[in-house]
Design a protein around this motif. Structure first.
Motif, short mmCIF file in Angstrom:
data_model
loop_
_atom_site.label_atom_id
_atom_site.label_comp_id
_atom_site.label_asym_id
_atom_site.label_seq_id
_atom_site.Cartn_x
_atom_site.Cartn_y
_atom_site.Cartn_z
N ALA A 14 0.83 -1.21 0.00
CA ALA A 14 0.00 0.00 0.00
C ALA A 14 0.86 1.26 0.00
O ALA A 14 1.90 1.31 0.66
CB ALA A 14 -0.92 0.01 1.22
N GLY A 15 0.42 2.28 -0.72
CA GLY A 15 1.13 3.55 -0.73
C GLY A 15 0.97 4.29 0.58
O GLY A 15 1.90 4.93 1.07
N LYS A 16 -0.23 4.19 1.16
CA LYS A 16 -0.51 4.77 2.49
C LYS A 16 -1.71 4.06 3.06
O LYS A 16 -2.50 3.44 2.32
CB LYS A 16 -0.76 6.28 2.41
CG LYS A 16 -2.05 6.65 1.70
CD LYS A 16 -2.30 8.15 1.75
CE LYS A 16 -3.63 8.51 1.07
NZ LYS A 16 -3.90 9.96 1.13
N VAL A 17 -1.88 4.13 4.37
CA VAL A 17 -3.06 3.56 5.00
C VAL A 17 -3.58 4.55 6.04
O VAL A 17 -2.82 5.36 6.58
CB VAL A 17 -2.79 2.19 5.67
CG1 VAL A 17 -2.39 1.16 4.65
CG2 VAL A 17 -1.72 2.31 6.75
N VAL A 18 -4.88 4.49 6.29
CA VAL A 18 -5.52 5.39 7.24
C VAL A 18 -6.09 4.58 8.39
O VAL A 18 -6.81 3.59 8.18
CB VAL A 18 -6.64 6.21 6.56
CG1 VAL A 18 -7.33 7.11 7.57
CG2 VAL A 18 -6.07 7.03 5.41
N LEU A 19 -5.78 5.00 9.62
CA LEU A 19 -6.21 4.32 10.84
C LEU A 19 -7.16 5.21 11.63
O LEU A 19 -6.95 6.42 11.72
CB LEU A 19 -5.00 3.99 11.71
CG LEU A 19 -3.87 3.21 11.05
CD1 LEU A 19 -2.64 3.22 11.93
CD2 LEU A 19 -4.31 1.79 10.76
N ARG A 20 -8.19 4.60 12.22
CA ARG A 20 -9.10 5.36 13.08
C ARG A 20 -9.81 4.41 14.03
O ARG A 20 -9.79 3.19 13.83
CB ARG A 20 -10.12 6.16 12.26
CG ARG A 20 -10.94 5.34 11.30
CD ARG A 20 -12.10 6.16 10.73
NE ARG A 20 -11.66 7.32 10.00
CZ ARG A 20 -11.35 7.32 8.70
NH1 ARG A 20 -11.41 6.19 8.01
NH2 ARG A 20 -10.98 8.41 8.08
N SER A 21 -10.44 4.95 15.05
CA SER A 21 -11.20 4.16 16.00
C SER A 21 -12.19 5.06 16.71
O SER A 21 -12.00 6.28 16.78
CB SER A 21 -10.26 3.50 17.02
OG SER A 21 -11.00 2.83 18.01
N SER A 22 -13.24 4.43 17.26
CA SER A 22 -14.20 5.20 18.05
C SER A 22 -13.69 5.45 19.46
O SER A 22 -14.27 6.23 20.21
CB SER A 22 -15.54 4.44 18.13
OG SER A 22 -15.33 3.17 18.72
#
Length: 383
Positions: A14-22
């Motif tokens: 992957a060129g970039k990845v995005v992480l998130r959470s509640s």
């Protein structure tokens, strides 16, 4: 033995990845050192940075280069989102040759909850025993193959290359029930975990292991009739039990111009004509074993699993199975079309998923279902 952990490859290159959470996330470096804490409902981006990785916060702050990044939730009940999809456990990110590899590290039982419905589809209560059987098959496959993809940094892919895993989005109450009802149970042969091959639809008879996999000469991987007392296939309820694939002359030529060179069977650019396509030998389970293709300048022999790769369907999808018959269509001596009338989907070895559904609806319990597809094996509880 305690419940093992498994490392599932979610993304590679992957060129970039995005992480998130509640909920808040903890971001750790390769030695466990704290990089930072991500507040809930924020998106953090991971990008390549030379030979390593860097984190970019929503406010633009950028971390120092990291050899690897681990993302941990502050609570076991919190999911970590990679893009829009949530996962249990931890995410481990590393630099690979093409970009970023993301690995989901979690317990095998939680992993299975994200596998069962992804593999078997949404089922109802009449199919409980089929889902229980799939849980045991998938657990056996997972534990037997720990370390299989070690060279690329994890155990298994999250795709049909190994078994489909969809994370929390693929979990269902029935899947969790199947995991809990079979916790720790695996299939063994003479005390060792079996090679737990499975597929969608056998078409009424499974394949011998060596029909598809050269090294799969196992007593429990023999071709078996998958029919009831009336001779009806248990998997006849499958939408892929019977199928037809048609190619016009133009479609066939275009397909073979790509697939034959891709499989290393002819030089690129050498296919300009197709004069005949014929099955010349079959396996013990009546699957096509060898297909001869006359391309004018030569006759090309395609064998075993390569047949599905070469005779691809529209949209470049694999041919559903090798359990088919071919009908050539001619105008004079010129081939103008080809029709494959087939049955089943997948390689046909071992556990038939739709057959298991049919057996469950006929009242069979999961140990009986497993014994039908892996004769002579035993159930064993590892933990």
């Amino acid at each position: 033995m305690s419940e093992p952990e498994i490392r599932v490859g979610l993304v590679t290159g992957a060129g970039k990845v995005v992480l998130r959470s509640s909920a808040p996330l903890t971001l750790l470096g390769p030695e466990g050192g704290l990089i930072g804490d991500a507040p809930p409902a924020t998106a953090w981006t991971v990008v390549t940075d030379g030979s390593g990785l860097a984190l970019i916060a929503p406010d633009g702050w950028r971390s120092a280069r990291q050899a690897g990044i681990t993302v941990a939730a502050t609570s076991p009940a919190t999911s970590i989102n990679l893009g829009e999809r949530g996962y249990r456990g931890r995410l481990e990110l590393a630099r690979d040759d093409r970009g970023i590899t993301v690995v989901n590290r979690l317990g095998v039982e939680s992993y299975l909850a994200g596998v069962l419905s992804a593999e078997m589809g949404k089922r109802d209560s009449t199919d409980t025993e089929a889902l229980n059987a799939q849980a045991v098959v998938s657990r056996t496959f997972a534990i037997r193959n720990l370390g299989k993809r070690r060279a690329v940094g994890f155990d298994l892919y999250a795709s049909v290359s190994d078994q489909v895993y969809g994370g929390i989005a693929s979990e269902t109450p029935m899947a969790w029930d199947a995991v809990r009802q079979t916790t720790g149970q695996v299939i063994t042969w003479q005390g060792a975990l079996i090679d737990a091959f499975f597929h969608s639809t056998c078409g009424g008879r499974t394949a011998d292991g060596t029909e598809i996999f050269v090294g799969a000469n196992r007593p429990y991987l023999k071709s078996v009739a998958d029919v009831d007392e009336n001779g009806q296939a248990y998997c006849r309820i499958s939408p892929r039990y019977q199928w037809r694939q048609e190619w016009t002359r133009a479609e066939l030529v275009a397909t073979l111009q790509k697939t034959l060179p891709d499989e290393g069977l002819v030089p690129a650019g050498s296919v300009t004509d197709v004069r005949a396509v014929r099955v010349v030998s079959r396996t013990v389970s009546d699957r096509a074993d060898k297909v001869e293709i006359d391309v004018g300048t030569r006759i090309v022999t395609v064998s075993g699993p390569d047949i599905r790769q070469v005779l691809r369907m529209s949209g470049d999808a694999l041919l559903r199975s090798t359990r088919f018959s071919l009908s050539e269509q001619y105008e004079g001596t010129r081939l103008v079309g080809l029709v494959a009338d087939g049955g089943g989907a997948g390689h046909g070895v071992g556990f038939c998923q739709w057959g298991a559904v049919g057996r469950a609806r006929a009242g069979q319990q999961f140990p009986q279902i497993l014994q039908a597809y892996f004769p002579g094996t035993e159930l064993q509880r590892l933990y």
